[in-house]
Each structure stands twice: as C-alpha cells, then as structure tokens.
Design an enzyme around this catalytic site. Structure first.
Site, mmCIF file in Angstrom:
data_model
loop_
_atom_site.group_PDB
_atom_site.id
_atom_site.type_symbol
_atom_site.label_atom_id
_atom_site.label_comp_id
_atom_site.label_asym_id
_atom_site.label_seq_id
_atom_site.Cartn_x
_atom_site.Cartn_y
_atom_site.Cartn_z
ATOM 1 N N TYR A 55 0.818 -1.202 0.000
ATOM 2 C CA TYR A 55 0.000 0.000 0.000
ATOM 3 C C TYR A 55 0.861 1.265 0.000
ATOM 4 O O TYR A 55 1.567 1.558 0.969
ATOM 5 C CB TYR A 55 -0.933 0.028 1.209
ATOM 6 N N HIS A 126 0.269 -11.905 0.974
ATOM 7 C CA HIS A 126 -0.678 -11.031 0.282
ATOM 8 C C HIS A 126 -1.256 -11.686 -0.973
ATOM 9 O O HIS A 126 -2.447 -11.547 -1.280
ATOM 10 C CB HIS A 126 0.013 -9.712 -0.067
ATOM 11 N N SER A 205 -13.006 -4.800 1.398
ATOM 12 C CA SER A 205 -13.980 -4.165 0.502
ATOM 13 C C SER A 205 -15.411 -4.592 0.831
ATOM 14 O O SER A 205 -16.181 -4.980 -0.055
ATOM 15 C CB SER A 205 -13.658 -4.465 -0.970
ATOM 16 N N PRO A 206 -15.800 -4.519 2.101
ATOM 17 C CA PRO A 206 -17.127 -5.008 2.499
ATOM 18 C C PRO A 206 -18.273 -4.159 1.971
ATOM 19 O O PRO A 206 -19.418 -4.596 1.980
ATOM 20 C CB PRO A 206 -17.073 -4.964 4.027
ATOM 21 N N ARG A 209 -16.405 -1.256 -2.570
ATOM 22 C CA ARG A 209 -15.608 -0.134 -3.073
ATOM 23 C C ARG A 209 -16.475 1.106 -3.328
ATOM 24 O O ARG A 209 -16.363 1.756 -4.358
ATOM 25 C CB ARG A 209 -14.828 -0.552 -4.322
ATOM 26 N N PHE A 211 -19.814 1.260 -3.665
ATOM 27 C CA PHE A 211 -21.128 1.029 -4.266
ATOM 28 C C PHE A 211 -22.196 0.851 -3.194
ATOM 29 O O PHE A 211 -23.266 1.479 -3.239
ATOM 30 C CB PHE A 211 -21.080 -0.197 -5.182
#
Length: 337
Positions: A55, A126, A205-206, A209, A211
């Site tokens: 990251y 990862h 990403s629960p 992202r 939406f």
C-alpha cells in the site's frame, strides 16, 4: 462493540482497513488527514488495524507506524508480504508478487522497520506466488513466528484447497478476501473451510468499493489512477446495470433503520461469527457510521430479501480484470453476461 477472535487475538468485530489512506483510489488524503482518521479509530475503540507492504509502496505502513507506535499495546496489527513495490532497472517501483522465502523475509524486515515495531501480530501472504509451492512460502513465514517477528499467520485471496495445504504446514489464523453482498465467491468453499479449521475470515472491501454505501453514482468522475477503472463492474456499461440495484437496496436499509453502509456491514456480521469486516475510509464521520453497524440487527425475512436482491446473479461484471483474476487463487462464480 463486541469482539471476535482471530487466532490468539480478541479484536473488535469491525476493524479498519488502512489501504485507502495511501493507495488505490486516486489521490490519497494528506498525512495529516490520515493521522486524524487513525487516531479517531483508536479513540473509538477499534483494535484491528490492517495494512500491507504494497500500500503506497510502504507509505501506508510508514503512516501507521508513525501514528500508532505510542499506542502499540492497544491494538492488533496486521500487515502483508509477498507482494511489494520493487524498483526496476529504471528505478521505478512496480508491484511484484514474490513468494520465495528470501523475499518474504525481506518484506517482513522492511515492514517491521516502517511500522516501528518489533513484532507484527498477524502477517499475511498477500498473494500466493504460483511459481512457489504454498508450503514453501508458509514454511518461510512459520520461521518468522519462531524468530518472534510475527505472532500469527494469514493468507489473502486463496482457495479452500490452498488454505488446507498451508494449514498443514503451520496454523493459519485468518484468510483475507474480498467479501460483500456483491462479491459472494467466499461462499463457494473458503468460508466453510475457515470455519472448519478455526480460522477467521477477514472481509476486505465489504462495501463494494463505495457502491454499497451509495457514494458512487458516476464512474466517469473516478481519477485516472483509481484502481476501480480496471475493474469490470465499474465499466460504464456494467455499472449502469448495477446502479439499478441501488433503489431497492436503499429501501431495505431504510426498513432496517440504518444507512446503506451499515446495512452492508450488518449483513456480514450476521452472516457468520468468524467474519471480521475491515472497511476503509478517509472520513471520520464515515468511520463512526461504519462502527455503529455493529449494533444493527436484521430480521430473518429482511436478511433473505437482501441476499436475493444483491448476489452473484444480479451483479453485472467480474470483480477483477483478466490480469488480476490470474493472480488470485480464489474460487470464482461466473460473471453474469
């Protein structure tokens, strides 16, 4: 907020994914804004902070280390190796997946230095480097445990079969994979495998992202370097179809007496007790909104209608493009045409 278990750790049921403070969604926030968000999460009682060598090519670990070092005993620290920024002949850093033992050792040492700590509580591979047997990569990670540099091991974006092979080498405390109402792939096999082996399932990403928190209506506004521009579901044609799901979804959130973001998290928390979602945000108000999802309860009827409304059959497009799909080891549902 109640706690959930990851290996030897008791952590808050909702953790913090730190990625978007330095990476992925266009221009990252300032270091000052990132610091405010991290400290606000700590003050709100969050006890799981998740970062990675990749990251910001180390910038995220550097930020987390600088800000949270004085509070190190108050939280569980998770990071990841086996995928990092590596300089090419031109000196430019590029993302490289490398699961060789020497790369994993180097990644871990670099992460410890940036995080300003002598031990990482939960250390993930990862991505599985398919050129290297998973047993060899996990074996190298197990030696980091023996050396006291890491306390527990995890894997990211792996299949149930790979998880079982890894677990035979060293106990796997957690699997981290994308999971939300619109990405249901873990339900094929790995969610059950985690339960059987006693591993937690950490859902990144629960909120799909942005939406599922009703925060992205026009994908043309995404910055050129936003990773969602490479994801088929955010292609204008697919996204136009997916937006048709939002009115019904928002109506279900209203019926549940919560916000769309809270509905997405409440669904995950109610799905299984070994799931720990790690939403990310750059906004302190959104952080508090997310954490309040732990108090939302969904009745069985609404839960069923929610799952029927958004699932692998109703969402348009793959979650990843072809290259990214080739790099993960997860079981995948076919994308609807």
């Amino acid at each position: 907020m109640h706690n959930r278990t990851i290996g030897p750790f008791e952590v808050t049921a909702i953790g913090l994914g730190c990625m978007n403070l330095s990476h992925a969604y266009g221009t990252p926030p300032s270091p000052e804004q990132g610091e405010r968000l991290l400290l606000a999460a700590l003050d709100a009682g969050v006890t799981l902070f998740d970062t990675a060598a990749l990251y910001g090519f180390g910038a995220n670990e550097t930020l987390v280390g600088r800000v949270l070092k004085p509070h190190r005993r108050r939280f569980t620290l998770a990071s990841k190796g086996g995928m990092a920024g590596v300089p090419g002949e031109d000196g430019v850093l590029r993302r490289v997946i490398d699961g060789r033992p020497e790369a994993i050792r180097r990644n871990c040492e670099d992460s410890l230095r940036r995080l300003q700590t002598d031990v990482i509580d939960l250390y993930y591979l990862h991505r599985w480097d398919k050129r290297v047997p998973i047993e060899e990569s996990v074996g190298a990670m197990s030696r980091l445990v023996e050396q006291g540099k890491v306390r527990a091991l995890g894997l990211s974006e792996v299949s149930a079969a790979t998880l079982r092979k890894a677990h035979a080498v060293h106990p796997i405390a957690a699997v981290q994979t994308e999971y939300s109402l619109w990405t249901r792939n873990p339900e094929i096999a790995v969610l059950d495998a985690c339960r059987e082996l006693g591993a937690a399932f950490v859902a990144f990403s629960p909120m799909a992202r942005a939406f599922l928190c009703d925060a992205l209506h026009d994908v043309s506004t995404l910055e050129a370097k936003d990773i969602r521009r490479t994801m088929p579901r955010f292609d204008p044609q697919h996204y136009a179809r997916n937006l048709q799901l939002l009115p019904g979804y928002k109506a279900l959130a209203a019926e549940a007496g919560c916000t769309p973001a809270q509905l997405a998290l409440a669904w995950l928390l109610q799905k299984a007790p070994h799931i720990v979602p790690i939403p990310g945000t750059t906004n302190v108000a959104h952080l508090h909104e997310d954490l309040a999802a732990a108090d939302v309860r969904l009745d069985a009827g609404l839960f069923a209608r929610l799952e029927a409304h958004i699932n692998q059959q109703t969402v348009s497009g793959h979650r990843y493009g072809a290259q990214a799909r080739s790099e993960v080891d997860t079981e995948e549902f076919a994308a609807p045409a």
